[in-house]
Motif scaffolding. Structure first.
Motif, PDB file in Angstrom:
ATOM      1  N   ILE A   1      -8.372 -40.811   3.749  1.00 17.03           N
ATOM      2  CA  ILE A   1      -8.543 -39.214   3.939  1.00 17.03           C
ATOM      3  C   ILE A   1      -9.528 -38.816   4.531  1.00 17.03           C
ATOM      4  N   GLU A   2      -9.434 -38.179   5.809  1.00 15.93           N
ATOM      5  CA  GLU A   2     -10.160 -37.609   6.689  1.00 15.93           C
ATOM      6  C   GLU A   2     -10.841 -36.188   6.543  1.00 15.93           C
ATOM      7  N   SER A   3     -10.054 -35.708   5.896  1.00 20.37           N
ATOM      8  CA  SER A   3     -10.240 -33.856   5.675  1.00 20.37           C
ATOM      9  C   SER A   3      -9.560 -33.372   4.691  1.00 20.37           C
ATOM     10  N   LEU A   4     -10.149 -32.461   3.863  1.00 20.40           N
ATOM     11  CA  LEU A   4      -9.827 -31.994   2.831  1.00 20.40           C
ATOM     12  C   LEU A   4     -10.077 -30.378   2.770  1.00 20.40           C
ATOM     13  N   SER A   5      -9.363 -29.310   2.831  1.00 18.57           N
ATOM     14  CA  SER A   5      -9.764 -27.910   3.137  1.00 18.57           C
ATOM     15  C   SER A   5      -8.902 -26.996   2.509  1.00 18.57           C
ATOM     16  N   LEU A   6      -9.313 -26.052   2.333  1.00 18.60           N
ATOM     17  CA  LEU A   6      -8.348 -25.115   1.311  1.00 18.60           C
ATOM     18  C   LEU A   6      -8.261 -23.919   2.402  1.00 18.60           C
ATOM     19  N   GLY A   7      -7.090 -23.459   2.544  1.00 21.11           N
ATOM     20  CA  GLY A   7      -6.522 -22.418   3.379  1.00 21.11           C
ATOM     21  C   GLY A   7      -5.423 -21.984   2.966  1.00 21.11           C
ATOM     22  N   TYR A   8      -4.415 -21.361   4.006  1.00 23.13           N
ATOM     23  CA  TYR A   8      -3.137 -21.109   3.641  1.00 23.13           C
ATOM     24  C   TYR A   8      -1.951 -21.761   4.205  1.00 23.13           C
ATOM     25  N   PHE A   9      -0.744 -21.638   3.633  1.00 23.49           N
ATOM     26  CA  PHE A   9       0.316 -22.289   4.148  1.00 23.49           C
ATOM     27  C   PHE A   9       1.342 -21.367   4.402  1.00 23.49           C
ATOM     28  N   THR A  10       1.987 -21.780   5.711  1.00 23.43           N
ATOM     29  CA  THR A  10       2.917 -20.895   6.170  1.00 23.43           C
ATOM     30  C   THR A  10       3.851 -21.775   7.045  1.00 23.43           C
ATOM     31  N   GLU A  11       5.090 -21.251   7.200  1.00 24.28           N
ATOM     32  CA  GLU A  11       5.971 -21.823   8.256  1.00 24.28           C
ATOM     33  C   GLU A  11       6.472 -20.683   9.241  1.00 24.28           C
ATOM     34  N   PRO A  12       7.006 -20.844  10.291  1.00 28.94           N
ATOM     35  CA  PRO A  12       7.230 -19.843  11.024  1.00 28.94           C
ATOM     36  C   PRO A  12       8.699 -19.319  10.670  1.00 28.94           C
ATOM     37  N   TYR A  13       8.741 -17.907  10.635  1.00 27.21           N
ATOM     38  CA  TYR A  13      10.032 -17.336   9.825  1.00 27.21           C
ATOM     39  C   TYR A  13      10.556 -16.344  10.707  1.00 27.21           C
ATOM     40  N   ASN A  14      11.949 -16.380  10.614  1.00 25.11           N
ATOM     41  CA  ASN A  14      12.666 -15.446  11.246  1.00 25.11           C
ATOM     42  C   ASN A  14      12.559 -14.084  10.402  1.00 25.11           C
ATOM     43  N   ALA A  15      11.232 -13.527  10.459  1.00 29.61           N
ATOM     44  CA  ALA A  15      11.071 -12.465   9.237  1.00 29.61           C
ATOM     45  C   ALA A  15      10.004 -11.307  10.013  1.00 29.61           C
ATOM     46  N   ARG A  16      10.346 -10.370   9.578  1.00 32.87           N
ATOM     47  CA  ARG A  16       9.115  -9.019   9.877  1.00 32.87           C
ATOM     48  C   ARG A  16       7.810  -9.499   9.447  1.00 32.87           C
ATOM     49  N   GLN A  17       7.553  -9.945   8.097  1.00 26.67           N
ATOM     50  CA  GLN A  17       6.488  -9.970   7.512  1.00 26.67           C
ATOM     51  C   GLN A  17       6.643 -10.959   6.213  1.00 26.67           C
ATOM     52  N   TRP A  18       5.863 -11.783   5.689  1.00 25.29           N
ATOM     53  CA  TRP A  18       6.014 -12.528   4.316  1.00 25.29           C
ATOM     54  C   TRP A  18       4.408 -12.757   4.056  1.00 25.29           C
TER      55      TRP A  18
ATOM     56  N   THR B   1      -6.034 -11.876  -7.256  1.00 23.85           N
ATOM     57  CA  THR B   1      -6.765 -12.875  -6.934  1.00 23.85           C
ATOM     58  C   THR B   1      -6.676 -13.890  -8.230  1.00 23.85           C
ATOM     59  N   ARG B   2      -6.561 -14.944  -7.894  1.00 23.28           N
ATOM     60  CA  ARG B   2      -6.326 -15.922  -9.071  1.00 23.28           C
ATOM     61  C   ARG B   2      -6.970 -17.457  -8.590  1.00 23.28           C
ATOM     62  N   ALA B   3      -7.250 -17.966  -9.962  1.00 26.19           N
ATOM     63  CA  ALA B   3      -8.110 -19.394  -9.347  1.00 26.19           C
ATOM     64  C   ALA B   3      -7.095 -20.378  -8.777  1.00 26.19           C
ATOM     65  N   VAL B   4      -7.594 -21.222  -8.029  1.00 31.78           N
ATOM     66  CA  VAL B   4      -7.090 -22.410  -7.368  1.00 31.78           C
ATOM     67  C   VAL B   4      -7.105 -23.597  -8.304  1.00 31.78           C
ATOM     68  N   ILE B   5      -6.329 -24.736  -7.977  1.00 32.68           N
ATOM     69  CA  ILE B   5      -6.498 -25.966  -8.654  1.00 32.68           C
ATOM     70  C   ILE B   5      -7.727 -26.599  -8.034  1.00 32.68           C
ATOM     71  N   PRO B   6      -8.037 -27.297  -8.839  1.00 35.63           N
ATOM     72  CA  PRO B   6      -9.611 -28.110  -8.146  1.00 35.63           C
ATOM     73  C   PRO B   6      -8.895 -28.996  -7.085  1.00 35.63           C
ATOM     74  N   PRO B   7      -9.623 -29.496  -6.107  1.00 38.16           N
ATOM     75  CA  PRO B   7      -9.398 -30.403  -5.001  1.00 38.16           C
ATOM     76  C   PRO B   7      -9.078 -31.626  -5.512  1.00 38.16           C
TER      77      PRO B   7
ATOM     78  N   VAL C   1      -3.279 -23.018  -0.141  1.00 38.67           N
ATOM     79  CA  VAL C   1      -2.818 -24.699  -0.273  1.00 38.67           C
ATOM     80  C   VAL C   1      -4.265 -25.690  -0.058  1.00 38.67           C
ATOM     81  N   TRP C   2      -4.179 -26.559  -0.741  1.00 37.67           N
ATOM     82  CA  TRP C   2      -5.110 -27.721  -0.452  1.00 37.67           C
ATOM     83  C   TRP C   2      -4.610 -28.416   0.593  1.00 37.67           C
ATOM     84  N   ARG C   3      -5.203 -28.702   1.971  1.00 43.51           N
ATOM     85  CA  ARG C   3      -4.884 -29.397   2.973  1.00 43.51           C
ATOM     86  C   ARG C   3      -5.445 -30.762   3.114  1.00 43.51           C
ATOM     87  N   VAL C   4      -4.550 -31.770   2.809  1.00 39.23           N
ATOM     88  CA  VAL C   4      -5.113 -33.443   2.906  1.00 39.23           C
ATOM     89  C   VAL C   4      -4.625 -33.785   4.160  1.00 39.23           C
ATOM     90  N   ARG C   5      -5.476 -34.266   4.994  1.00 35.93           N
ATOM     91  CA  ARG C   5      -5.269 -34.810   6.478  1.00 35.93           C
ATOM     92  C   ARG C   5      -5.847 -36.247   6.271  1.00 35.93           C
TER      93      ARG C   5
END
Lengths: 413, 294
Positions: free
Chosen positions: B243-260, B215-221, B265-269
């Protein structure tokens, strides 16, 4: 409350307060490392060795031949004296200029020849931009004479004037050789060294447990992806490292795509040297197999460099490391998963006998431009190895391999 | 010596000392090995001013504190078989299967399911719908009704936004995946609704299998916002940027993988639909590679 019980409670309370203050003091003292953990880019890179002028080690020839009178000595990478002799050659060629005419080399002097496994640009040695498009296969120096010769990849002979005549130092080392004179026998020597080498196994190369430290500034931000085929990808969102199941490593860093501007091969070699030394490390006696200028459009150019190595002095004719580099650093790199492993028992290498029968023609000794000893990859019944061969290049450019233990045409299976 | 009096004095002294140390720990924004990232009002004011300079208005609430996070490990929620069952049900009707490089296509009448090797699914319904009077509320209702027949939206689906494509007039309804109150951005259920009803459904959904790394610190929003402002500054800006929305979550893309692994991430919408993901460890912009991703 009785006074005794009150005092006992105060003692317990005091002890609790002391313990609490110790904990809080510890928290204040040790528990506040700062909001962010600092990145330590420089400190995290393992630098295997000092680099700088070591580019010369990356363009080693496959063989050096020193001839004096009727005696011939052949030096292979790793032989004592090899690097000293080659350094002398590189030093003598610095600032060399094209020389008109074809008067030939003076007789009666010791001469010194370098044969490269793959042609290299002449400007790398002369430093003269006019030589950038000239790829040399062999270089030749004459003791005490301010003249040098080179043979291009297409077999043309040409001359250079040197600023200072070289003083060839006869260093101990090397092995004796038997000259086979090519069609330009008066100038160029194709010598067969008397060698003993065994088969070297081809083994999966080790992937260090600290591989992530080597490629990423801060491995703790790196995420992994386990692909369906078993390959592992590591990425920090920008840079990516793919580790294949056979041990092949592939690295890419789009953030290093170059800016506009010229970028020299020498700079690319230095950049590649630093990168490889600090990540996967160089194999034994690396050498440049191939290079090509690559571009990403809009004047952004770099070099793709391909390296192999010379275990036990014999060049492996197979890429082992590929690096693409521009003026902002390494854009991509690939290290093959297989490399030389354990060496087998040494056996004498039988010189090729001419005339040599190929399926489609018979090769006479006059047809030969040069012969180099090498290791060639072989896979027989699932056993992968590198076998000693003679790489024979003919005057017309044709190349074939002769098994150095049997004297027959080399079959890789 | 009066031990009773001495103890009383010591108790008072230690009480004051502990209160001081406790306050010191509480008030220190940089404490706790990065367990908490704190944004003070001055920092927020500076960022708001910089965004304004770049022509960006910030209406999204900015979290004052953000917890430290570890990476999480993911795998695909649906296998191919489960996807076929999800979209076609357990009907006995014949489903045609066709394999192509990188994907497998299933057809039943006018319904087509394309299952990509990277786990993404696209379900198309070809012209068998009733014409509808379309607005954003109707589009959302139509999309949700589609899922009612399939046991509801996938677990953890949260409504994100709805946009109207000006050229086609169609509405695009976005749901994202959420686990333990954190968005798994990249896990998404998207519907395209046209005048004839629901036309296309895109689904990428994941299972969280655990955490990875420390577990490590995240950057400030505020840092994330400034990073995005720098990006938008050089990009084309068609109209007012909000900027309508700012939230902290996780980023991923769909991968052809077993596990990843996925990183915080900070998501800015933005109100116009643009979304940026800023790596909450490194502050670098995450660039989704596929056009299936938003």
């Amino acid at each position: 409350m009785k006074p005794e019980r009150l005092e006992a409670a105060k003692t317990v309370l005091l002890a609790a307060l002391v313990a609490c203050s110790l904990f809080l003091t510890w928290q204040v003292w040790w528990g506040t490392p700062g909001q962010y953990e600092p990145l330590e880019p420089a400190a995290r890179w393992r630098v295997a060795r000092e680099t700088g002028s070591d580019w010369v080690r990356l363009v080693r020839p496959a063989m050096l031949t020193l001839s004096a009178g009727e005696s011939y000595w052949v030096f292979l990478p790793g032989d004592p004296g090899f690097d000293v002799l080659f350094d002398e050659m590189v030093s003598a060629l610095k600032g060399a200029e094209a020389r008109e005419g074809s008067e030939g080399f003076p007789e009666g002097y010791a001469r010194f020849q370098a044969d490269f496994a793959h042609p290299l640009p002449l400007d790398l040695f002369s430093g003269n931009a006019e030589h950038a498009d000239t790829r040399v296969r062999s270089l030749l120096l004459i003791d005490s004479q301010a003249i040098a010769g080179y043979m291009t990849d297409s077999g043309n002979l040409a001359w250079l004037s040197l600023n200072h005549p070289p003083e060839l130092e006869l260093v101990p080392g090397g092995v004796s050789g038997t000259p086979i004179l090519s069609s330009d026998a008066s100038l160029w020597v194709t010598a067969i060294p008397h060698l003993t080498r065994g088969v070297t196994s081809a083994a999966a190369l080790e992937i260090g447990h600290d591989v992530l430290d080597a490629f990423f500034l801060d491995p703790s931000v790196v995420r992994s992806i386990e692909e369906v085929d078993g390959a592992l990808i590591y990425t920090d969102g920008v840079r990516g490292l793919r580790v294949y199941t056979d041990g092949t490593l592939e690295f890419s860093d789009p953030s290093s795509l170059p800016d506009r501007g010229n970028y020299s091969l020498l700079s690319a070699l230095l950049e590649a040297d630093t990168f490889i030394a600090s990540t996967v490390g160089w194999p034994e006696y690396p050498y440049l197999v191939d290079y090509a200028r690559v571009s990403w459009g809009e004047g952004k150019t770099g070099y793709r460099l391909v390296f192999s190595c010379s275990p036990r002095g014999l060049a492996i004719d197979q890429p082992m490391i590929e690096v693409t580099v521009g003026n902002r650093g390494v854009v991509s790199a690939r290290r093959m998963g297989t490399g030389p492993g354990q060496a087998g028992s040494s056996l004498p290498m039988i010189p090729p006998v001419f005339p040599f029968d190929l399926p489609e023609r018979t090769v006479q000794v006059e047809d030969v431009r040069h012969i180099l000893p090498a290791y060639a990859f072989s896979e027989r019944a699932g056993y992968r190895s590198y076998r000693p061969v003679w790489v024979i290049t003919l005057v017309d450019g044709m190349k074939f391999l002769v098994n150095a233990h049997t004297g027959t045409l080399f079959q890789n299976r | 010596m009066d031990w009773a009096k001495a103890k009383t004095i010591l108790i008072l002294c230690y009480l004051v000392l502990n209160l001081f140390l406790g306050y010191r720990l509480y008030a220190d924004p940089g404490r706790s090995e990065g367990r908490l990232t704190v944004v003070d009002s001055a920092q927020l004011a500076r960022t708001t001013a910089r965004l304004a300079e770049a022509g960006i208005k910030l209406v999204a609430p900015v979290p004052e504190r953000a917890p430290a996070l570890a990476k999480i490990t993911l795998r695909h929620r649906y296998s191919q078989k489960e996807a076929v069952s999800l979209f076609f049900g357990d009907s006995e009707a014949t489903i045609l299967r066709q394999e192509e490089p990188g994907r497998t296509i299933y057809r039943r009448g006018k319904e087509i399911l394309t299952f990509y090797d990277n786990g993404a699914m696209i379900f198309r319904l070809e012209g068998n719908q009733m014409p509808v009077i379309l607005d954003s509320a109707a589009a959302r209702r139509i999309f949700e009704e589609f899922w009612v027949d399939r046991g509801g939206l996938p677990e953890g689906a949260r409504f994100d936004s709805i946009y109207r494509d000006e050229r086609s007039g169609k509405f695009i309804v976005y749901y994202y995946q959420e686990t333990d109150n954190r968005g798994i951005y990249g896990g998404q259920a998207v519907g395209m609704v046209g005048p004839g009803g629901l036309e296309t459904v895109l689904l990428t959904w994941f299972d969280v299998t655990g955490s990875a790394g420390r577990t490590r610190a995240v950057i400030p929003p505020t840092d994330a916002l400034e990073m995005v402002a720098g990006e938008v500054k050089v990009a084309e800006r068609p109209r007012e940027l909000i900027i309508e929305s700012l939230s902290l979550g996780y980023f991923t893309e769909p991968y052809n993988a077993r596990q990843w692994e996925a990183v915080p991430v900070w998501r800015v919408r933005f109100r116009d639909g643009r979304v940026y993901y800023v790596n909450a460890y490194t502050g670098e912009l995450e660039v989704p590679s596929g056009n299936l991703f938003r």
